[in-house]
Design a protein around this motif. Structure first.
Motif, PDB file in Angstrom:
ATOM      1  N   HIS A 122       1.151  -0.926   0.031  1.00  0.00           N
ATOM      2  CA  HIS A 122       0.134  -0.213   0.387  1.00  0.00           C
ATOM      3  C   HIS A 122       1.096   1.473   0.329  1.00  0.00           C
ATOM      4  CE1 HIS A 122      -3.116   2.705   1.326  1.00  0.00           C
ATOM      5  NE2 HIS A 122      -3.582   1.851   0.869  1.00  0.00           N
ATOM      6  N   GLU A 123       0.480   2.359  -0.690  1.00  0.00           N
ATOM      7  CA  GLU A 123       1.261   3.597  -1.030  1.00  0.00           C
ATOM      8  C   GLU A 123       1.909   4.244   0.159  1.00  0.00           C
ATOM      9  OE1 GLU A 123      -2.631   6.238  -2.078  1.00  0.00           O
ATOM     10  OE2 GLU A 123      -0.898   5.830  -3.653  1.00  0.00           O
ATOM     11  N   SER A 124       0.718   4.101   1.243  1.00  0.00           N
ATOM     12  CA  SER A 124       0.978   4.455   2.966  1.00  0.00           C
ATOM     13  C   SER A 124       1.897   4.253   3.646  1.00  0.00           C
ATOM     14  CB  SER A 124      -0.102   4.453   3.069  1.00  0.00           C
ATOM     15  OG  SER A 124      -0.978   3.775   3.995  1.00  0.00           O
TER      16      SER A 124
END
Length: 305
Positions: A122-124
Motif C-alpha cells: 500500500h502506498e501509505s
C-alpha cells in the motif's frame, strides 16, 4: 535466508581509541555484541560483559573470547591468556555505549534492497532501503518495515503493523539517566505467514534475526520481542505478548492475551488458554492456563503435514 548481521571494521584496538579503556590481550576483530547467556554465529569474535564472579565463571566456560570487565573483578580472578579483556569501571554501561556508537555510525551490515514487482504494498506504508520483499507479498496500510527485514513469498502483513522496531533494551542508570540501547539484527517472515493489524515485531539483537517460520499466523495487537523464534504452522492469537528470546515450537497455539516471559521455550503442539501468563518452559503437547500458567492437560494430537 541471511544468517546474521555482522559489525564491520571494528576491533578491540579501535574500541580502545574511542572509549579510552585498557585492553589486555591481542587486537581482535569484533563481529557481534551479545549478552553472556546467548550464543552468536562466531563466539570467538563476540564481545560480552560480566558484572560479578558468577558471570565471570560462566564466561570462562563459554566460547566467548572478548570480555568487558571491571578492574576489581579482574584483580580477584585468574584470567585466560587466550581471551582479550576490556577494563572499565562500568562494564554494562560501556557495552550499551558501544552498541549505540556502532548503530549511530552505521558500522554494521545491511541487506541489499530487493522488492518483487509481484508484491502488493500500500502506498501509505514506509519501506526501508534495506529490505527484501519476495513475490506475492501483501503489505497493508500505514505499515513500517525497517532495515534488515526479509519477507518471504506469500506473506500478508496487516494494516498499521511494524516490522523491525528496536525493542526496549535499557541500561538502568538512576543517577545520570537511563540509556536506551539500540539493536543490531533483523526480522525474517517466512513463506505464507499472516500478520494481523497493529502488530509489532522487534528485530533481533547481536546480529540475530527474529524468526517467524512458514505458515505461522500472528494475530492483531501482538507484540513479539527481540530474538523471538516461532516454528512452522503456529498461531499467536490477538493481544498476546512474547518477551525477548522466547522460542515457540511447531504447531503451537498461543491463546488470546497470553503473556510469555523472557527466555521461555514452548514445546511443539502445545497450547495456552485465554490470558495465560507463562513463567517457565512448556513441554511438548501441553495445555497451559492461568496466572502463573500451569499444565492443565497433556494433549493427544494427530500430527498432519
Amino acid at each position: 535466508m541471511i544468517n546474521s548481521i555482522k559489525i564491520k571494521d571494528f576491533t578491540t584496538h579501535k574500541l580502545k581509541e574511542l572509549f579510552n579503556v585498557k585492553i589486555i590481550g591481542t587486537d581482535t576483530s569484533i563481529f557481534y555484541l551479545s549478552r553472556l547467556s546467548f550464543a552468536t554465529n562466531e563466539m570467538s569474535n563476540s564481545l560480552t560483559y560480566v558484572v560479578d564472579k558468577e558471570n565471570f565463571k560462566f564466561f570462562l566456560k563459554s566460547n566467548f573470547k572478548i570480555l568487558i570487565i571491571s578492574q576489581e573483578l579482574l584483580d580477584e580472578n585468574n584470567i585466560d591468556s587466550n581471551c582479550t579483556y576490556i577494563v572499565t569501571n562500568n562494564p554494562e554501561k560501556l557495552f550499551s555505549e558501544i552498541i549505540n556508537y556502532i548503530f549511530e555510525n552505521n558500522m554494521y551490515e545491511k541487506i541489499d534492497k530487493s522488492i518483487s514487482p509481484l508484491s502488493d504494498i500500500h502506498e501509505s506504508s514506509f519501506i526501508s532501503d534495506n529490505v527484501i520483499i519476495h513475490k506475492n507479498v501483501s503489505i497493508g496500510k500505514n505499515c513500517s518495515i525497517y532495515e534488515n527485514t526479509i519477507i518471504d513469498e506469500g506473506a500478508v502483513i496487516g494494516d498499521n503493523s511494524v516490522l523491525g522496531s528496536p525493542g526496549l533494551n535499557i541500561y538502568i542508570n538512576n543517577e545520570n539517566g537511563n540509556i536506551f540501547t539500540e539493536s543490531i539484527g533483523g526480522v525474517y517472515i517466512g513463506k505464507n505467514v499472516k500478520v494481523g493489524n497493529f502488530t509489532n515485531i522487534n528485530k533481533g539483537t547481536a546480529g540475530r534475526f527474529t524468526n517467524i517460520k512458514d505458515k505461522t499466523i500472528i494475530g492483531s495487537y501482538v507484540l513479539l520481542g527481540h530474538d523471538v523464534s516461532i516454528d512452522q504452522k503456529s498461531v499467536v492469537v490477538d493481544g498476546s505478548k512474547l518477551a525477548g528470546h522466547v522460542s515457540i515450537g511447531k504447531q503451537v497455539y498461543i491463546g488470546i492475551n497470553t503473556t510469555i516471559l523472557q527466555n521461555i521455550n514452548v514445546g511443539d503442539f502445545s497450547k495456552t488458554g485465554i490470558g495465560t501468563v507463562v513463567t517457565k518452559d512448556i513441554k511438548k503437547n501441553s495445555f497451559v492456563i492461568g496466572n502463573p500458567g500451569r499444565v492443565l492437560a497433556w494433549i493427544l494430537i494427530l500430527k498432519t503435514y
